[in-house]
Design a protein around this motif. Sequence first.
Motif, PDB file in Angstrom:
ATOM      1  N   SER A 128      26.109  16.422  -9.241  1.00 47.69           N
ATOM      2  CA  SER A 128      24.914  15.795  -8.670  1.00 47.69           C
ATOM      3  C   SER A 128      24.867  14.348  -9.152  1.00 47.69           C
ATOM      4  N   LEU A 129      24.663  13.447  -8.208  1.00 43.06           N
ATOM      5  CA  LEU A 129      24.788  12.027  -8.520  1.00 43.06           C
ATOM      6  C   LEU A 129      23.980  11.228  -7.511  1.00 43.06           C
ATOM      7  N   ASP A 130      23.364  10.141  -7.960  1.00 42.11           N
ATOM      8  CA  ASP A 130      22.569   9.279  -7.077  1.00 42.11           C
ATOM      9  C   ASP A 130      23.113   7.862  -7.099  1.00 42.11           C
ATOM     10  N   VAL A 137      24.434  12.947  -4.049  1.00 39.14           N
ATOM     11  CA  VAL A 137      25.358  14.085  -4.045  1.00 39.14           C
ATOM     12  C   VAL A 137      24.660  15.208  -4.803  1.00 39.14           C
ATOM     13  N   ARG A 138      24.630  16.396  -4.224  1.00 38.28           N
ATOM     14  CA  ARG A 138      23.953  17.513  -4.853  1.00 38.28           C
ATOM     15  C   ARG A 138      24.860  18.742  -4.919  1.00 38.28           C
ATOM     16  N   SER A 139      25.110  19.186  -6.137  1.00 33.53           N
ATOM     17  CA  SER A 139      25.869  20.422  -6.391  1.00 33.53           C
ATOM     18  C   SER A 139      27.193  20.438  -5.629  1.00 33.53           C
ATOM     19  N   ALA A 140      27.875  19.295  -5.634  1.00 35.55           N
ATOM     20  CA  ALA A 140      29.119  19.170  -4.867  1.00 35.55           C
ATOM     21  C   ALA A 140      30.286  19.831  -5.591  1.00 35.55           C
ATOM     22  N   HIS A 141      31.138  20.446  -4.803  1.00 35.99           N
ATOM     23  CA  HIS A 141      32.387  21.047  -5.290  1.00 35.99           C
ATOM     24  C   HIS A 141      33.508  20.353  -4.535  1.00 35.99           C
ATOM     25  N   ALA A 188      33.510  14.245 -15.314  1.00 36.06           N
ATOM     26  CA  ALA A 188      32.106  14.041 -15.656  1.00 36.06           C
ATOM     27  C   ALA A 188      31.782  12.571 -15.416  1.00 36.06           C
ATOM     28  N   VAL A 189      30.528  12.299 -15.109  1.00 34.36           N
ATOM     29  CA  VAL A 189      30.096  10.934 -14.818  1.00 34.36           C
ATOM     30  C   VAL A 189      29.243  10.433 -15.965  1.00 34.36           C
ATOM     31  N   GLY A 190      29.633   9.296 -16.534  1.00 33.78           N
ATOM     32  CA  GLY A 190      28.897   8.722 -17.650  1.00 33.78           C
ATOM     33  C   GLY A 190      27.561   8.143 -17.215  1.00 33.78           C
ATOM     34  N   PRO A 191      26.738   7.768 -18.183  1.00 34.59           N
ATOM     35  CA  PRO A 191      25.415   7.202 -17.871  1.00 34.59           C
ATOM     36  C   PRO A 191      25.541   5.862 -17.158  1.00 34.59           C
ATOM     37  N   VAL A 192      24.451   5.469 -16.534  1.00 35.31           N
ATOM     38  CA  VAL A 192      24.408   4.197 -15.811  1.00 35.31           C
ATOM     39  C   VAL A 192      24.590   3.033 -16.785  1.00 35.31           C
TER      40      VAL A 192
END
Length: 236
Positions: free
Chosen positions: A26-28, A9-13, A201-205
């Motif tokens: 942004s997320l992988d 995911v890149r620069s998603a709104h 917000a997405v926390g660390p892996v």
Amino acid sequence: MTSSPALSVRSAHIVLDGHVVAENLSLDFPGGRTTCLLGRSGVGKTSLLRHLAGLLPGSRATGPVAYMAQRDLLLPWLSVLENVLLGYRLRRDAAARRTAEPRARALLAEVGLADRLHDLPQTLSGGMRQRAALARTLCEDRQIVLMDEPFGHLDAVTRLDLQDLAARLLQNRTVVMVTHDPLEALRLGHEIRVLSGRPFAVGPVIAPPGAVPRDPGDAALLALQARLIGELRSGA
């Protein structure tokens, strides 16, 4: 099986009902692995999953995916078997449907519905319907599988059994699974990501040790469960 692709995911709104759920996200998600998404109710886990599936305005799936929603979405006029084969019916691919039917029957046997193939959905319990929906998702045989609370309506023992089944049948596929259960995430996830806040917000892996499905009674896993519950509570 060929290597399953990663998801990015890149620069998603992401907006839902006029509310911003995620901004500049942004997320992988690694290929061939299971990523579990944890977070409080309403944080946006389902919205993120739908974004990955290309089901929200402005979103686009990266390729063919199998998507299992929270509701079973079984069609009431089709038998259990025909519901499991629904994707092939909608694509009007009779040859692929015939090829997939033995797989559908085998999956229904594995989820404990071998004797209900020709029954209509209204004759099934809620847990049975959920199991049929899981079989339908697995029958699609996709490299990318998106699952929203796939075991949410099952009793504890059946839940564990189907977690084991899903871990085996989804091995080496790219899976993103939403769950509210930290222990479930720890059993099945190669990676766990915790969502909090709004926009989230997405926390660390978080990468639990050991192969999936992990032993739910393992002391290290239970310690991680306590940590995750603490993170969820502090992120309220």
